[in-house]
Design a protein around this motif. Structure first.
Motif, short mmCIF file in Angstrom:
data_model
loop_
_atom_site.label_atom_id
_atom_site.label_comp_id
_atom_site.label_asym_id
_atom_site.label_seq_id
_atom_site.Cartn_x
_atom_site.Cartn_y
_atom_site.Cartn_z
N ILE A 1 116.71 52.14 55.36
CA ILE A 1 115.92 53.18 56.05
C ILE A 1 115.53 54.27 55.05
CG2 ILE A 1 115.84 54.84 57.94
CD1 ILE A 1 118.10 53.20 59.30
N ILE B 1 111.52 46.78 64.36
CA ILE B 1 112.18 47.49 63.25
C ILE B 1 113.65 47.10 63.16
CG2 ILE B 1 112.61 49.55 64.71
CD1 ILE B 1 112.02 49.67 60.92
N GLU B 2 114.27 46.82 64.30
CA GLU B 2 115.68 46.38 64.28
C GLU B 2 115.79 45.00 63.67
OE1 GLU B 2 118.18 47.80 67.87
OE2 GLU B 2 116.24 47.23 68.69
N SER B 3 114.90 44.10 64.09
CA SER B 3 114.91 42.74 63.56
C SER B 3 114.67 42.76 62.05
CB SER B 3 113.83 41.91 64.27
OG SER B 3 113.70 40.65 63.68
N GLU C 1 108.98 57.26 56.65
CA GLU C 1 108.81 57.26 58.11
C GLU C 1 107.44 56.72 58.49
OE1 GLU C 1 107.68 58.54 62.01
OE2 GLU C 1 106.83 59.38 60.18
N HIS D 1 109.19 46.49 76.27
CA HIS D 1 109.06 47.79 75.61
C HIS D 1 110.27 48.67 75.91
CE1 HIS D 1 105.05 46.92 74.28
NE2 HIS D 1 104.78 46.47 75.48
N GLN E 1 114.99 43.52 71.52
CA GLN E 1 115.14 44.17 70.23
C GLN E 1 113.77 44.66 69.77
OE1 GLN E 1 116.35 41.76 66.83
NE2 GLN E 1 118.06 43.14 66.47
N PHE E 2 113.77 45.80 69.12
CA PHE E 2 112.54 46.29 68.51
C PHE E 2 112.33 45.55 67.19
CE2 PHE E 2 113.70 49.95 71.18
CZ PHE E 2 112.49 50.19 71.81
N MET F 1 107.30 52.82 58.17
CA MET F 1 107.96 52.13 59.28
C MET F 1 107.15 52.26 60.57
SD MET F 1 112.07 52.72 58.78
CE MET F 1 112.10 54.35 58.03
N GLY F 2 106.58 53.45 60.76
CA GLY F 2 105.80 53.68 61.97
C GLY F 2 104.57 52.81 62.04
N LEU G 1 115.40 45.20 59.97
CA LEU G 1 116.60 45.70 59.29
C LEU G 1 117.72 44.66 59.33
CD1 LEU G 1 116.41 49.42 60.42
CD2 LEU G 1 116.10 48.55 58.09
N PHE H 1 105.78 48.86 62.10
CA PHE H 1 106.53 48.36 63.26
C PHE H 1 106.31 49.18 64.53
CE2 PHE H 1 109.04 47.34 59.43
CZ PHE H 1 108.94 45.97 59.49
N GLY H 2 106.18 50.48 64.38
CA GLY H 2 106.03 51.34 65.56
C GLY H 2 107.11 51.04 66.58
N ARG H 3 106.67 50.87 67.83
CA ARG H 3 107.62 50.55 68.90
C ARG H 3 107.47 49.10 69.37
NH1 ARG H 3 110.41 53.94 71.46
NH2 ARG H 3 110.25 52.78 73.40
#
Lengths: 368, 368
Positions: free
Chosen positions: A219, A257-259, A224, A244, A254-255, A227-228, A261, A231-233
């Motif tokens: 991260i 961004i989580e996948s 920021e 969502h 899962q979002f 990542m936004g 990471l 991947f955003g939301r």
């Protein structure tokens, strides 16, 4: 040795006394090299890897691309027709150099017995290696992130052997924030029940702890906005409105961004030793060019004969450009702070290879 | 009820269907209140707490200072001679409202059985509470950080009951970076062997995991310059040169920033439930004002009758001021983005109580 390059080699450098006390009785330094050392031993270039980096800067004769692929090679910016290029695995690492996973004199891995080491300890070990290789002085020592810290220490510990030095996306000393993020990473590993105080080599490795450490670190390596925008939301499983909403992991929600990471964590866990991660992270926490040398300006004065290039990634929020500016301002002589233009954040020093090459071509590797 | 205030009360609101599915069969909402509700039920103010916040905004008749001490009271900006002020513990919390540590119908704590909840689920529960209290409409709903997300959702779910709304150090939806840091925190807890999937109430609590989650979070709550100026590279035990080198923990060496974060972790672990931390963090990850409502502008249009004040801490690097600006730009009507001037970072919304008070006094609480 190493004309084609890209092959891991190693050299024994003997017992190494350590800055914070103690001694490593027998140290092996692993390295790769490209090009040929001249008779004077002074056409050498040292490239320093970052925290979890390896010696593999360039593919050379290997099958695998390096982490600064394209920068080193025949007719490249760092031209292996002219230069003998070395990249050594840092002391404490897990890519061939003596580290916590190495076998100690009693036939068992060091594990928890591996001592605390500093950036300076690694430079000392690298200096021994360079002597063994016949290097009399470096045309340039170059490093990014933690590699930049080691490059800087080379110029301060061996100014007579360093003619040029590039410190990229790094700083004069680790800051409180960098230490804070590092502490979280180290704790993530130490708190994994499989860590067993560091003596886990005969059992399961502390992969969940190391994976979490990597997530935290990654991260901070990215901006920021990057990542936004990337991947955003967005959800990993695009199943309509409910996707969502974050669902509990057991439901599979899962979002992205989580996948992402998770993937970064998984990749690192497969290639890096948790104890090495701690040892090198703590060495980086100790990084302070002025330790025991007076003020920062006093500490840097010894390198007045070294030509410096200091570069920062303009979106870096782990090694802020202001930290590069502060280092440059304190260095002796005229030092230009160059900017690597990238929206990515700290990792820009790795992803923007062409920009790093352009900066080097215009400074330490310009036509003489 | 609640003239003096500062005392925890609770009201049963019955069974609550949840946005992501399922139902909580019996929900208790805990709250504190200050001042007296008028006969019309429309002199009420709702203050929404942040992630690990409690209902204790103001000491009232209690012995303990509140987290926005001075903002609420007789002749204060939120004048309890005029207003009836309520702060409810969020759904899923551990300060009296039904959460994972509450006893389910089978006489055992919910633990792992506690369902996934969203910001909107909590607002729904708060709406039931406010009806039970006799509140017909709010003079203002005010919140900072996650409290800001809940305040915003109030204006969107019950625009006819919200006359004014203050969203402080918050945003329209949780960003990829906020989700990323949240994931690391949730994993830190889940990976603690004492977590046992969430069913740890008859054994040791996952305090090391919760402590690590808090450390990660706290770094994001503070600015890099604040940590640098306050702690820099100072060592906790000032024993000369060697103390500037980080020593292995068993030797006792530690930087002040590490000791500070240890202290923050220790404090939270003593007052907060790990399951509640996960439930509320995941609810915050789900925060998205536009979910199921079209574009953000379309989603916010319903609140055209609400007077908004949006404020950001100028050094906030978790809820960037640009996110407040984006929210304000998308809100209907004229919305001013106010700035809270603080070098501290996100936590400025808590530490700069006077500045928050000034902003409220100049906007939602100006003399009519």
């Amino acid at each position: 040795m190493g004309q084609g390059g890209g092959v891991l080699r190693s050299i024994e450098i003997g017992a190494l006394p350590l800055e914070a006390g103690g001694v490593l009785p027998s140290v092996t330094m692993a390295f790769e090299c490209w090009g040929t050392l001249n008779a004077a031993g002074d056409n050498a270039v040292l490239i320093q890897h970052a925290l979890t980096g390896s010696t593999h800067v360039s593919r050379g004769e290997s099958e695998e691309d390096g982490w600064w692929e394209g920068l080193v090679g025949p007719c490249a910016v760092i031209d292996t027709n002219k230069y003998f290029v070395v990249c050594a695995n840092m002391l404490g690492g897990c890519y061939g150099t003596t580290g916590p996973s190495s076998i100690a004199e009693d036939g068992k891995p060091y594990g928890s017995r591996f001592p605390f080491i500093t950036i300076r300890d690694s430079v000392e070990a690298e200096a021994r290696l360079s002597s063994r290789l016949g290097v009399t002085s470096w045309h340039a020592v170059i490093g990014g992130s933690m590699g930049g810290a080691r490059a800087l220490e080379w110029a301060l510990m061996y100014p007579e052997k360093v003619r040029r030095c590039a410190v990229v996306a790094s700083c004069a000393s680790s800051t409180a924030e960098q230490i804070a993020f590092a502490q979280a990473q180290v704790l993530a590993i130490r708190q994994d029940p499989h860590f067993v105080g560091g003596d886990y080599y005969d059992g399961a490795a502390p992969t969940t702890g190391l994976g979490l450490a990597r997530r935290i670190a990654h991260i901070t390596y990215r901006s920021e906005p990057e990542m936004g925008q990337r991947f955003g939301r967005k959800s990993q499983d695009d199943g309509g409105t409910i996707s969502h909403v974050r669902l509990a992991p057991e439901v599979g929600g899962q979002f992205q961004i989580e996948s992402y990471l998770d993937h970064q964590a998984h990749k690192l866990v497969g290639r890096f030793d948790a104890n090495s991660y701690i040892v090198i992270t703590e060495a980086l926490m100790s990084h302070d060019a002025s330790r025991g040398r007076g003020s920062l300006e006093q500490a840097l004065k010894v390198a007045s004969g070294v030509e410096f290039m200091v570069a920062a990634v303009n979106s870096d929020r782990l090694y802020f450009p202001t930290q590069s500016e502060e280092l440059a301002a304190a260095l002796p002589g005229n030092v230009v702070v160059a900017s690597i233009d990238s929206p990515i954040g700290h990792d820009g020093f790795l992803t923007e290879v062409a920009a790093v090459g352009d900066l080097l071509a215009a400074s330490l590797f310009r036509a003489q």
